[in-house]
Motif scaffolding. Structure first.
Motif, mmCIF file in Angstrom:
data_model
loop_
_atom_site.group_PDB
_atom_site.id
_atom_site.type_symbol
_atom_site.label_atom_id
_atom_site.label_comp_id
_atom_site.label_asym_id
_atom_site.label_seq_id
_atom_site.Cartn_x
_atom_site.Cartn_y
_atom_site.Cartn_z
ATOM 1 N N SER A 100 0.833 -1.205 0.000
ATOM 2 C CA SER A 100 0.000 0.000 0.000
ATOM 3 C C SER A 100 0.866 1.252 0.000
ATOM 4 C CB SER A 100 -0.937 0.005 1.210
ATOM 5 O OG SER A 100 -0.206 -0.028 2.420
ATOM 6 N N SER A 104 1.292 4.169 -3.253
ATOM 7 C CA SER A 104 0.714 5.459 -2.887
ATOM 8 C C SER A 104 1.541 6.596 -3.469
ATOM 9 C CB SER A 104 0.649 5.602 -1.361
ATOM 10 O OG SER A 104 -0.203 4.630 -0.787
ATOM 11 N N SER A 120 -4.539 7.060 -3.421
ATOM 12 C CA SER A 120 -3.915 6.811 -2.135
ATOM 13 C C SER A 120 -2.652 7.660 -2.037
ATOM 14 C CB SER A 120 -3.563 5.325 -1.993
ATOM 15 O OG SER A 120 -2.895 5.088 -0.765
#
Length: 210
Positions: A100, A104, A120
């Protein structure tokens, strides 16, 4: 330049770059931190050598810290502008860096814009985090009972302001713990449908409790 002996950095006569290049990277990072140099975890060896040479090789650590402190704002360092924090807003990486984080968009300034709605984002920039929270009526908070000695426990942002499960703290306390644990702030400005988002996640790249 790496093949030349001695010191090639102007105005640093007391620093031997040859000596610095003979040190291990982890030793250079330790000395760089002592000299008040930030973002050492992402620097390569030659970058560390140059940074150390400019700071006096660690021998002038107190002077280097003093100069840095004199140029800093009350809420952070000069690297990423006012309120940037010790890493200039840049992400912190480690052995447990998640996917993640990798996917991002990095934000290192309040002027940075998301590439698209629902994107993100990730930052360590103090002013970016504070501004994002305050725009959503969020206040810095911690989870009572999760303290680490004299340090705050699990960090949160309370958007209700009256939660029985959270205790409000000051931004200074919150950011001190945030930086001490080398956390990253993963968040969204807007959802994919354009509505304001309150999603955020605190991640430690070493996989310790956030």
């Amino acid at each position: 330049m790496a093949d030349k002996p001695g010191n090639q950095t102007p105005n640093t006569p007391d620093v031997s770059e040859t000596e610095l290049r003979g040190m291990r990277v982890d030793e250079l990072r330790d000395k760089a931190k002592e000299a008040g140099i930030g973002s050492t975890s992402t620097m390569k060896k030659e970058e560390l050598v140059h940074a150390m040479a400019e700071a006096g090789g660690g021998r002038g650590g107190a002077d280097a810290k003093g100069k840095k402190a004199a140029g800093e704002k009350a809420t952070g360092g000069t690297d990423g502008g006012e309120g940037a924090g010790p890493d200039g807003g840049r992400i912190r990486t480690g052995s447990g860096t998640s996917d993640s984080l990798k996917y991002s968009q990095e934000v290192t300034s309040p002027e940075d814009e998301p590439e698209r709605e629902g994107r993100s984002l990730v930052t360590t920039h103090h002013e970016v985090i504070r501004k994002w929270a305050e725009e959503r009526n969020g206040v810095p908070a911690t989870v009572p009972g999760t303290e680490h000695g004299d340090s705050l426990g699990v960090l949160r942002i309370d958007f209700g302001g009256d939660s029985d499960t959270l205790r409000e703290v000051s931004w200074d306390e919150w950011f001190a713990t945030f930086d001490e644990r080398r956390l990253n702030f993963i968040y969204q400005e807007q959802r994919s449908d354009g509505r304001q988002s309150t999603f955020f996640q605190l991640e430690n790249p070493e996989r310790e409790d956030a």
